[in-house]
Design a protein around this motif. Structure first.
Motif, PDB file in Angstrom:
ATOM      1  N   THR A 235     -10.868 -13.459  15.788  1.00 37.73           N
ATOM      2  CA  THR A 235     -10.106 -13.158  14.575  1.00 37.73           C
ATOM      3  C   THR A 235     -10.367 -14.222  13.526  1.00 37.73           C
ATOM      4  OG1 THR A 235      -8.120 -14.415  15.216  1.00 37.73           O
ATOM      5  CG2 THR A 235      -8.251 -12.112  15.942  1.00 37.73           C
ATOM      6  N   ASP A 236     -10.219 -13.828  12.260  1.00 37.48           N
ATOM      7  CA  ASP A 236     -10.216 -14.779  11.154  1.00 37.48           C
ATOM      8  C   ASP A 236      -9.039 -14.442  10.250  1.00 37.48           C
ATOM      9  OD1 ASP A 236     -11.048 -12.544   9.709  1.00 37.48           O
ATOM     10  OD2 ASP A 236     -13.097 -13.241   9.413  1.00 37.48           O
ATOM     11  N   HIS A 237      -9.001 -15.029   9.065  1.00 38.95           N
ATOM     12  CA  HIS A 237      -7.819 -14.885   8.212  1.00 38.95           C
ATOM     13  C   HIS A 237      -7.626 -13.465   7.687  1.00 38.95           C
ATOM     14  CE1 HIS A 237     -11.075 -15.426   5.301  1.00 38.95           C
ATOM     15  NE2 HIS A 237     -10.269 -14.879   4.398  1.00 38.95           N
ATOM     16  N   THR A 239      -8.561 -10.550   9.606  1.00 35.34           N
ATOM     17  CA  THR A 239      -8.662  -9.566  10.685  1.00 35.34           C
ATOM     18  C   THR A 239      -7.435  -8.667  10.732  1.00 35.34           C
ATOM     19  OG1 THR A 239     -10.017 -11.052  12.040  1.00 35.34           O
ATOM     20  CG2 THR A 239      -8.856  -9.276  13.185  1.00 35.34           C
ATOM     21  N   GLY A 294     -18.161 -18.775  14.996  1.00 31.02           N
ATOM     22  CA  GLY A 294     -18.305 -18.673  13.546  1.00 31.02           C
ATOM     23  C   GLY A 294     -19.726 -18.585  13.060  1.00 31.02           C
TER      24      GLY A 294
END
Length: 346
Positions: A235-237, A239, A294
């Protein structure tokens, strides 16, 4: 026994505090794949939520249907931003008096802060219980045999787009059997059995079980093979749940209002999440080191995603979970650094 800690290999890792391996990561993986081994995951954060209104309160704040969560039952939940982005993921384990939430190392403080902000006049008392309970995981096809009274995990199917209202059963989409164990709890999960035991009794429990120890490297290889997403890795900011395969285990699509629900519903009914979680096979020719979290995934001359978790698997070789644009075809030739990668379409 040789013990190599995660921080010995990467002092900045969020997984510091547990063993990366015990001298032979490939053997440890094979044990988890074919028999059963014990993985120390006591670096996970744990929150306690006692209080008579805990089930209904968690139901309104999270993506999961929890209002009828009964004693000795577990599930998974997400906390979303107002725009539907994944902020928190946790397993919830109910013992009849307290709902225990275990989450990623370092994520507990943020989850607790949110819960405390949302208490208002509700009769609940959330607290940090990381110093009280430690998580140990029994992983492998033999894990369930050690706890035959725990039922197999029950996970509901994700309904198709534009499903009829009321067609999704009003219960948690994933239901995990739980029982008391050594002053704590045992919870049957898809990868095996998780134990939440008093931290003071951790060593005694490990000795009593007498199982082969496997490090976090082995656990992560099995997790990646089974395409299980992890908060902060896959996940990232930005997602949303549908992009990282959280819908089946952690999201009830017909339970009423919660923060971020509009985004979840809109994306699901349109059937077009912007990205998707995939398993990649890397050629392993350019390097024998898994790419870092990443690292960009490239198709042609454009960046189409990022690597979540990359591992060396005892059978599959170099593999990785990655989040890529939805429109990248399964037969696309991808590059990760100097390595060629292909999508596993299974």
């Amino acid at each position: 026994m040789t013990v190599v800690m995660v921080e010995d290999l990467d002092p900045s890792s969020a997984d510091a505090g547990v063993a990366a391996h015990y001298g032979d990561p490939m053997r440890e993986q094979r044990t988890l794949a074919t028999a059963v081994g014990l993985v120390d995951r006591s670096n996970r954060d744990v929150l306690a939520v006692p209080g008579e209104e805990r089930a209904s309160w968690l139901h309104t704040l999270t993506t999961q249907h929890l209002s009828d969560l009964s004693a000795f039952t577990g599930s998974e939940l997400l906390v979303l931003s107002p725009h539907g982005h994944v902020e928190q993921h946790a397993f919830v384990t109910e013992d009849g008096e307290t709902a225990w939430l275990d989450t990623e190392p370092g994520a507990g403080a943020g989850l607790l802060k949110y819960l405390e902000m949302m208490r208002f006049f509700t009769r609940v008392e959330p607290r940090d219980a990381t110093a009280e309970l430690a998580v140990l995981s029994l992983v492998g096809p033999g894990a369930g045999d050690l706890f035959p009274d725990l039922e197999e995990p029950r996970v509901g199917a994700v309904p198709g787009p534009k499903f009829a209202a009321g067609s999704v059963p009003p219960q948690a989409t994933s239901r995990y059997s739980v029982r008391a164990y050594e002053g704590g709890l045992a919870r049957r999960v898809p990868l095996g059995v998780d134990l939440l035991v008093p931290r003071s009794a951790k060593t005694a429990v490990i000795e009593k079980l007498g199982l082969p120890m496997a490090g976090l490297w082995a656990y992560e290889a099995i997790r990646v093979e089974h395409r299980v997403p992890r908060l902060g890795w896959e996940t990232d900011h930005r997602t949303i749940p549908a992009e990282a395969s959280f819908l089946q285990h952690a999201v009830h699509l017909d339970k009423g209002c919660y923060r971020g629900q509009e985004t979840v519903a809109r994306v699901h009914h349109l059937g077009r999440p912007p990205r998707r979680l995939v398993l990649l096979h890397l050629d392993g020719i350019a390097t024998d080191q898994p790419p870092a979290h990443g690292t960009p995934v490239v198709s042609g001359d454009r960046e189409v995603g990022f690597v979540g978790t990359a591992v060396r698997h005892h059978e599959l070789g170099m593999i990785a979970l990655a989040v890529i644009k939805r429109n990248v075809p399964d037969d696309a030739e991808l590059k990760i650094g100097d390595s060629v990668a292909s999508i596993d379409p299974a």
